[in-house]
Design a protein around this motif. Structure first.
Motif, PDB file in Angstrom:
ATOM      1  N   GLY A 670       0.812  -1.209   0.000  1.00  0.00           N
ATOM      2  CA  GLY A 670       0.000   0.000   0.000  1.00  0.00           C
ATOM      3  C   GLY A 670       0.844   1.257   0.000  1.00  0.00           C
ATOM      4  N   TRP A 671       1.877   1.273   0.833  1.00  0.00           N
ATOM      5  CA  TRP A 671       2.781   2.434   0.891  1.00  0.00           C
ATOM      6  C   TRP A 671       3.418   2.712  -0.469  1.00  0.00           C
ATOM      7  CZ3 TRP A 671       8.483   1.503   1.832  1.00  0.00           C
ATOM      8  CH2 TRP A 671       9.205   2.694   1.819  1.00  0.00           C
ATOM      9  N   LEU A 672       3.841   1.663  -1.154  1.00  0.00           N
ATOM     10  CA  LEU A 672       4.615   1.834  -2.375  1.00  0.00           C
ATOM     11  C   LEU A 672       3.765   2.008  -3.630  1.00  0.00           C
ATOM     12  CD1 LEU A 672       7.387  -0.804  -1.659  1.00  0.00           C
ATOM     13  CD2 LEU A 672       7.659   1.679  -1.673  1.00  0.00           C
ATOM     14  N   THR A 673       2.452   1.759  -3.525  1.00  0.00           N
ATOM     15  CA  THR A 673       1.642   1.809  -4.741  1.00  0.00           C
ATOM     16  C   THR A 673       0.470   2.785  -4.691  1.00  0.00           C
ATOM     17  OG1 THR A 673       0.225  -0.026  -4.024  1.00  0.00           O
ATOM     18  CG2 THR A 673       2.206  -0.594  -5.285  1.00  0.00           C
ATOM     19  N   MET A 674      -0.110   3.044  -3.519  1.00  0.00           N
ATOM     20  CA  MET A 674      -1.340   3.829  -3.540  1.00  0.00           C
ATOM     21  C   MET A 674      -1.473   4.886  -2.445  1.00  0.00           C
ATOM     22  SD  MET A 674      -4.108   0.989  -2.164  1.00  0.00           S
ATOM     23  CE  MET A 674      -3.624  -0.203  -3.404  1.00  0.00           C
ATOM     24  N   GLU A 675      -0.786   4.742  -1.334  1.00  0.00           N
ATOM     25  CA  GLU A 675      -0.980   5.673  -0.227  1.00  0.00           C
ATOM     26  C   GLU A 675      -0.184   6.959  -0.484  1.00  0.00           C
ATOM     27  OE1 GLU A 675      -0.962   3.978   3.751  1.00  0.00           O
ATOM     28  OE2 GLU A 675      -1.050   1.971   2.876  1.00  0.00           O
ATOM     29  N   GLU A 676      -0.910   8.052  -0.619  1.00  0.00           N
ATOM     30  CA  GLU A 676      -0.277   9.307  -1.033  1.00  0.00           C
ATOM     31  C   GLU A 676      -0.720  10.439  -0.121  1.00  0.00           C
ATOM     32  OE1 GLU A 676       0.770  11.404  -5.262  1.00  0.00           O
ATOM     33  OE2 GLU A 676      -1.247  10.614  -5.018  1.00  0.00           O
ATOM     34  N   LEU A 677       0.265  11.107   0.480  1.00  0.00           N
ATOM     35  CA  LEU A 677       0.006  12.268   1.329  1.00  0.00           C
ATOM     36  C   LEU A 677       0.187  13.535   0.496  1.00  0.00           C
ATOM     37  CD1 LEU A 677       2.071  11.038   4.393  1.00  0.00           C
ATOM     38  CD2 LEU A 677      -0.413  11.311   4.349  1.00  0.00           C
ATOM     39  N   TRP A 678      -0.695  14.502   0.726  1.00  0.00           N
ATOM     40  CA  TRP A 678      -0.610  15.726  -0.061  1.00  0.00           C
ATOM     41  C   TRP A 678      -0.971  16.934   0.798  1.00  0.00           C
ATOM     42  CZ3 TRP A 678      -4.312  19.233  -2.324  1.00  0.00           C
ATOM     43  CH2 TRP A 678      -3.741  20.104  -3.279  1.00  0.00           C
ATOM     44  N   ASP A 680      -1.422  21.195   0.705  1.00  0.00           N
ATOM     45  CA  ASP A 680      -1.641  22.277  -0.249  1.00  0.00           C
ATOM     46  C   ASP A 680      -0.620  23.396  -0.012  1.00  0.00           C
ATOM     47  OD1 ASP A 680      -2.530  23.826   1.916  1.00  0.00           O
ATOM     48  OD2 ASP A 680      -4.658  23.550   1.432  1.00  0.00           O
ATOM     49  N   GLN A 681      -0.759  24.479  -0.777  1.00  0.00           N
ATOM     50  CA  GLN A 681       0.226  25.561  -0.694  1.00  0.00           C
ATOM     51  C   GLN A 681       0.162  26.318   0.615  1.00  0.00           C
ATOM     52  OE1 GLN A 681      -0.584  27.844  -4.265  1.00  0.00           O
ATOM     53  NE2 GLN A 681       0.806  26.589  -5.505  1.00  0.00           N
ATOM     54  N   ARG A 682      -0.912  26.143   1.368  1.00  0.00           N
ATOM     55  CA  ARG A 682      -1.011  26.785   2.680  1.00  0.00           C
ATOM     56  C   ARG A 682      -0.504  25.875   3.795  1.00  0.00           C
ATOM     57  NH1 ARG A 682      -6.037  28.275   4.724  1.00  0.00           N
ATOM     58  NH2 ARG A 682      -6.944  26.391   3.831  1.00  0.00           N
ATOM     59  N   GLY A 683       0.040  24.721   3.414  1.00  0.00           N
ATOM     60  CA  GLY A 683       0.573  23.817   4.413  1.00  0.00           C
ATOM     61  C   GLY A 683      -0.467  22.971   5.099  1.00  0.00           C
ATOM     62  N   HIS A 684      -1.679  22.888   4.536  1.00  0.00           N
ATOM     63  CA  HIS A 684      -2.751  22.079   5.109  1.00  0.00           C
ATOM     64  C   HIS A 684      -2.737  20.686   4.502  1.00  0.00           C
ATOM     65  CE1 HIS A 684      -5.405  25.247   7.146  1.00  0.00           C
ATOM     66  NE2 HIS A 684      -4.333  25.898   6.718  1.00  0.00           N
ATOM     67  N   LEU A 685      -2.811  19.671   5.346  1.00  0.00           N
ATOM     68  CA  LEU A 685      -2.905  18.303   4.866  1.00  0.00           C
ATOM     69  C   LEU A 685      -4.289  18.091   4.272  1.00  0.00           C
ATOM     70  CD1 LEU A 685      -1.599  15.423   4.767  1.00  0.00           C
ATOM     71  CD2 LEU A 685      -2.774  14.979   6.937  1.00  0.00           C
ATOM     72  N   ARG A 686      -4.341  17.704   3.006  1.00  0.00           N
ATOM     73  CA  ARG A 686      -5.632  17.519   2.344  1.00  0.00           C
ATOM     74  C   ARG A 686      -6.050  16.046   2.274  1.00  0.00           C
ATOM     75  NH1 ARG A 686      -7.233  22.295   0.061  1.00  0.00           N
ATOM     76  NH2 ARG A 686      -9.260  21.280   0.230  1.00  0.00           N
ATOM     77  N   THR A 687      -5.124  15.156   2.554  1.00  0.00           N
ATOM     78  CA  THR A 687      -5.445  13.726   2.585  1.00  0.00           C
ATOM     79  C   THR A 687      -5.581  13.326   4.052  1.00  0.00           C
ATOM     80  OG1 THR A 687      -3.065  13.347   2.398  1.00  0.00           O
ATOM     81  CG2 THR A 687      -4.375  13.115   0.393  1.00  0.00           C
ATOM     82  N   HIS A 688      -6.731  13.656   4.638  1.00  0.00           N
ATOM     83  CA  HIS A 688      -6.876  13.532   6.086  1.00  0.00           C
ATOM     84  C   HIS A 688      -8.077  12.689   6.500  1.00  0.00           C
ATOM     85  CE1 HIS A 688     -10.094  16.489   5.698  1.00  0.00           C
ATOM     86  NE2 HIS A 688      -9.254  17.253   5.014  1.00  0.00           N
ATOM     87  N   ALA A 689      -8.526  11.822   5.614  1.00  0.00           N
ATOM     88  CA  ALA A 689      -9.676  10.986   5.931  1.00  0.00           C
ATOM     89  C   ALA A 689      -9.732   9.839   4.925  1.00  0.00           C
ATOM     90  CB  ALA A 689     -10.970  11.809   5.867  1.00  0.00           C
ATOM     91  N   PRO A 690     -10.529   8.812   5.189  1.00  0.00           N
ATOM     92  CA  PRO A 690     -10.657   7.713   4.223  1.00  0.00           C
ATOM     93  C   PRO A 690     -11.150   8.165   2.858  1.00  0.00           C
ATOM     94  CG  PRO A 690     -11.581   7.082   6.349  1.00  0.00           C
ATOM     95  CD  PRO A 690     -11.278   8.548   6.430  1.00  0.00           C
ATOM     96  N   SER A 691     -11.842   9.301   2.812  1.00  0.00           N
ATOM     97  CA  SER A 691     -12.355   9.792   1.536  1.00  0.00           C
ATOM     98  C   SER A 691     -11.252  10.336   0.631  1.00  0.00           C
ATOM     99  CB  SER A 691     -13.405  10.879   1.776  1.00  0.00           C
ATOM    100  OG  SER A 691     -12.830  11.952   2.515  1.00  0.00           O
ATOM    101  N   THR A 692     -10.125  10.722   1.219  1.00  0.00           N
ATOM    102  CA  THR A 692      -9.054  11.332   0.434  1.00  0.00           C
ATOM    103  C   THR A 692      -7.732  10.587   0.531  1.00  0.00           C
ATOM    104  OG1 THR A 692      -8.647  12.828   2.311  1.00  0.00           O
ATOM    105  CG2 THR A 692     -10.000  13.664   0.499  1.00  0.00           C
ATOM    106  N   TYR A 693      -7.638   9.638   1.452  1.00  0.00           N
ATOM    107  CA  TYR A 693      -6.401   8.869   1.629  1.00  0.00           C
ATOM    108  C   TYR A 693      -6.715   7.398   1.383  1.00  0.00           C
ATOM    109  CZ  TYR A 693      -2.043   7.158   3.643  1.00  0.00           C
ATOM    110  OH  TYR A 693      -0.822   6.541   3.830  1.00  0.00           O
ATOM    111  N   LYS A 694      -6.101   6.827   0.370  1.00  0.00           N
ATOM    112  CA  LYS A 694      -6.439   5.462  -0.069  1.00  0.00           C
ATOM    113  C   LYS A 694      -5.472   4.458   0.530  1.00  0.00           C
ATOM    114  CE  LYS A 694      -6.991   2.640  -4.269  1.00  0.00           C
ATOM    115  NZ  LYS A 694      -8.170   1.931  -3.777  1.00  0.00           N
TER     116      LYS A 694
END
Length: 780
Positions: A670-678, A680-694
């Motif tokens: 999962g780490w190497l193929t699909m789990e992606e942290l992102w 934004d330009q304001r330094g806010h984590l946008r992948t912060h729930a099951p809906s945005t973090y796979k």
């Protein structure tokens, strides 16, 4: 004591070591009966706590208006840095760089500013959003590129060096260089961070906390409350997953609950939403690794250099040891004739990254495998051939970059066995033939090895304690410093004690880990849980057993060799008596039936400044062969088949170990193929729930999944019953999927070019690599 099988026993006790035994809480997990911190019966008057978070990644806090928070319905108390009785700091390793509540300087978006306590959780949650903060913005450092420019480190870098790598690279027939970007990963434990503090008499407080390191939480809470450590008790029965995310990150939540409990005199519980949990807590470190390598016509590596730059976040946390361990594993299973490896733990205005299964080792090994893959494409060979060519092996090719001799190398035999078991050669030929026919669906295959060092690199952490009581009915109470996070540590250590006394495991009860019974424990981490705590429990049980033997010799007048522990009974001379009867008789004779136990790992030592020593007691090995199918129109892929052969020594519990191998592989994949942290330009984590973090789901598992433990394996070192650690090493088996995807993608360019797919290999990245190869082919 020798293994009971070696002692020639025909009878076997129920649940002895080396036998399959279900997890002690398995039935409770599936029925919902397992009690986690949030399930503990709430004390009367319990307050619910919620955190108020910063909105800026880097700023001065000009003012913080909490009037609306304090007047909100149900609010009982609001605490800030000014309300901390002791030191406003929850940092580990004594760095004093991580405040409980930000007071003046804001260093990441989501940093806690205050806590609100209310009668209900919903009231506290709503009230926390009513605060009005005024900021003076400062320039944030959010990316590794910007951090490299700034050059500020959170921990002194380390260098490993053996030989003259620069000269070796310059003198090699072939050279190449590159950079691999390796993404981070969220722990995504099923049970989030949580703590409940219950005030006691005087300055005492009991903290129920989901933590891998009760002793550190005890120290931090005492530090924050300005009380001695003996006033704080931390108890952990079980966690719903942790993976390193609860080694240091639990400190903040426990300390906040404790401060509220101290100030109000009421029990306090803090359980953040999943979104806030992911925003507040650290992740696996993302790295950029620069590499230079020199090699000969065959693909043998003559010299290599690595620079491991890591995004560490605003505070040190465990970034020093994590980046160190990345360097320790930049060799994986390969001997480098000359090598230089450097770490660069960079400060950024993001949440401080922390421990995660493998603790930097996976990032080091991914870099090693990229180098192998690059060399393979450069010389036009199967990457597996280049792997085998560069294996450690024999005198003169057995010294690591940190100058430890590899004494137990079984990587070649594991790879050879898996190559045959998985029918790798025939399948690779068939895949090449399939891809040669063209079409949108391309297949790939890869076989990758794993060598992982076992021990804490901070030598002092390689110790454990245990407490064993034997009661007059023949039952046993066991407590030790290890924590149970689903991995089955409790049942493994119980099996050890049952084996020592030769009693059924049902007679051994393991109680919640608590600082009040076993003090000064290390974190349950670094794959050391069974190694350390199993040995400590064995030591305690052996002490009691020796007392019983001595009593039997004296009471029955027999030689020592005529006292033999058999399943649930003891032979004394020419008679056999039940274990419980012997215990009762010993009690009447005032024989002590309780003992502490202790263990410290032998042989290890480490000099960080010199970059030399023996940081690992032994190595764990494994290998995985993965086959995938890639849709070259979309970049999507599926994992068709995975074959694994993994070394766990003489397994304490094969069923649990097999489960750890399976779970570790899927998490690594999962780490190497699909789990992606992102961010934004304001330094806010946008992948912060099951809906945005796979994360991997059931449908992502390999269609065919063959997992085998290495047969007739025994640890050469004197570990607990000659077993080997299994928590972290299988995680890196997931590298096989990344390289199988790379193999499939390379077919688009007729295998002429290394695709250089940086993990996570999301469909977007895979499609980009495919289009790049197509463009290069058209130009050619």
């Amino acid at each position: 004591m020798p293994d009971s099988t070696e002692a020639g026993l025909v009878e076997r006790i129920s649940g002895a070591v080396h036998s399959d035994r279900r997890h002690d809480s398995a039935h409770k997990h599936v029925t919902g009966e397992a009690v986690y911190v949030d399930d503990i019966r709430e004390p009367a008057g319990l307050l619910h706590v919620y955190l108020g978070l910063s909105d800026r990644p880097h700023a001065r806090l000009v003012s913080l208006d909490l009037s609306a928070v304090k007047s909100a319905p149900g609010v009982v108390e609001v605490v800030t840095a000014a309300d901390v009785p002791g030191v406003n700091d929850v940092s580990c390793m004594g760095r004093h760089d991580e405040p409980l509540f930000a007071d003046d300087l804001i260093e990441y978006a989501g940093q806690p500013l205050f806590a609100v306590a209310a009668e209900t959780r919903e009231q506290a949650r709503r009230a926390a959003r009513l605060a009005v903060a005024t900021y003076e913005d400062l320039e944030p450092v959010l990316t590794l590129d910007r951090a490299r420019e700034r050059g500020t480190v959170v921990f002194p870098p380390m260098v490993l060096k053996r030989g003259e790598s620069d000269a070796a690279i310059a003198g090699a027939p072939h050279r190449l260089e590159g950079r691999i970007s390796i993404g981070g990963q969220d722990h995504f434990y099923l049970e989030g961070q949580i703590a409940m503090a219950v005030p006691g008499e005087d300055d005492e407080v009991l903290v129920h906390c989901s933590t891998q390191h009760p002793s550190e939480v005890q120290h931090i809470v005492a530090h924050v409350l300005n009380v001695p450590a003996n006033a704080v008790a931390v108890e952990v029965r079980r966690m719903g997953g942790a993976f390193g995310g609860k080694e240091t990150q639990a400190n903040l939540f426990a300390a906040t609950a404790a401060v509220v409990a101290r100030k109000t005199g009421r029990a306090a519980k803090l359980r953040p939403d999943r979104d806030d949990d992911m925003v507040i807590t650290g992740k696996r470190h993302d790295f950029e690794v620069d590499y230079r390598v020199g090699f000969d016509d065959d693909g043998r590596i003559r010299g290599v250099e690595f620079l491991f730059a890591a995004r560490c976040g605003f505070a040190a946390d465990l970034s020093g040891p994590v980046t160190d361990r990345a360097l320790f594993h930049c060799d994986n299973t390969y001997f480098y004739e000359a090598v230089t490896a450097k770490s660069l733990p960079l400060k950024t205005n993001t949440v401080s990254n922390t421990a995660f299964r493998g603790f930097g080792g996976p990032q080091g090994m991914v870099a090693a495998e990229r180098v192998i893959e690059e060399v393979a494409y450069a010389v036009g060979k199967d990457p597996l051939e280049i792997r085998k060519l560069n294996f450690y092996g024999g005198e003169g090719r057995d010294l690591t970059p940190y100058h430890q001799t590899v004494e137990d190398n079984i990587a070649p035999e594991i790879v050879s066995a898996l190559e045959e078991r998985s029918d790798y050669r025939a399948r690779r030929d068939a895949i090449r033939a399939h891809n040669a026919r063209g079409g949108w669906l391309r297949k790939g295959i890869a076989l990758t090895p794993v060598k992982f060092g076992i021990s804490f690199t901070a030598t002092q952490y390689n110790q454990a304690g245990a407490l064993v009581h034997v009661y007059t009915d023949g039952t046993v109470h066991l407590n030790h410093g290890g924590t149970e996070m689903g991995q089955g540590l409790y049942v493994k250590v119980a099996q050890v004690v049952a084996e020592e006394f030769q009693i059924d495991i049902e007679k051994v009860r393991v109680t919640a880990t608590t600082t009040g019974k076993v003090p000064n424990t290390s974190a349950t981490a670094a794959s050391s849980g069974a190694d350390l705590n199993g040995k400590a429990a064995q030591n305690a049980a052996a002490t009691i057993k020796e007392r019983l033997i001595g009593f039997a010799v004296e009471n029955w007048g027999v030689p020592r060799e005529q006292v033999v522990f058999l399943p649930n009974r003891v032979r004394i001379g020419n008679q056999e008596i039940p274990f419980g009867d012997l215990v009762r008789t010993a009690y009447m004779a005032r024989i002590q039936l309780s003992s502490t136990g202790f263990y410290k790992t032998p042989e290890i030592h480490w000099d960080r400044a010199a970059g030399r020593g023996k940081p690992f007691y032994y190595f764990s090995y494994g290998a995985a062969a993965a086959e995938v199918t890639v849709d070259t129109l979309t970049g999507e892929y599926r994992v068709d088949r995975v074959d694994i052969l993994h070394d766990v020594g003489h397994s304490l519990n094969p069923a649990l170990d097999r489960g750890q191998v399976e779970g570790g592989f899927v998490q690594g994949m999962g780490w190497l193929t699909m789990e992606e942290l992102w961010w934004d330009q304001r330094g806010h984590l946008r992948t912060h729930a099951p809906s945005t973090y796979k994360i991997p789901a059931c449908s992502d598992r390999p269609r065919i999944f063959n997992v085998h433990l290495l047969e007739n394996a025994r640890n050469r070192k004197d570990t607990i019953y000659r077993s080997k650690a299994v928590g972290e090493p299988p995680f890196m088996l997931g590298m096989s999927v990344l390289h199988a995807i790379s193999d499939a993608v390379a077919s688009v360019g007729d295998y002429a070019t290394c695709p250089r797919i940086d993990p996570p290999a999301t469909p977007e990245k895979v499609l980009t690599a495919i289009e790049s190869l197509r463009a290069g082919k058209r130009q050619a």
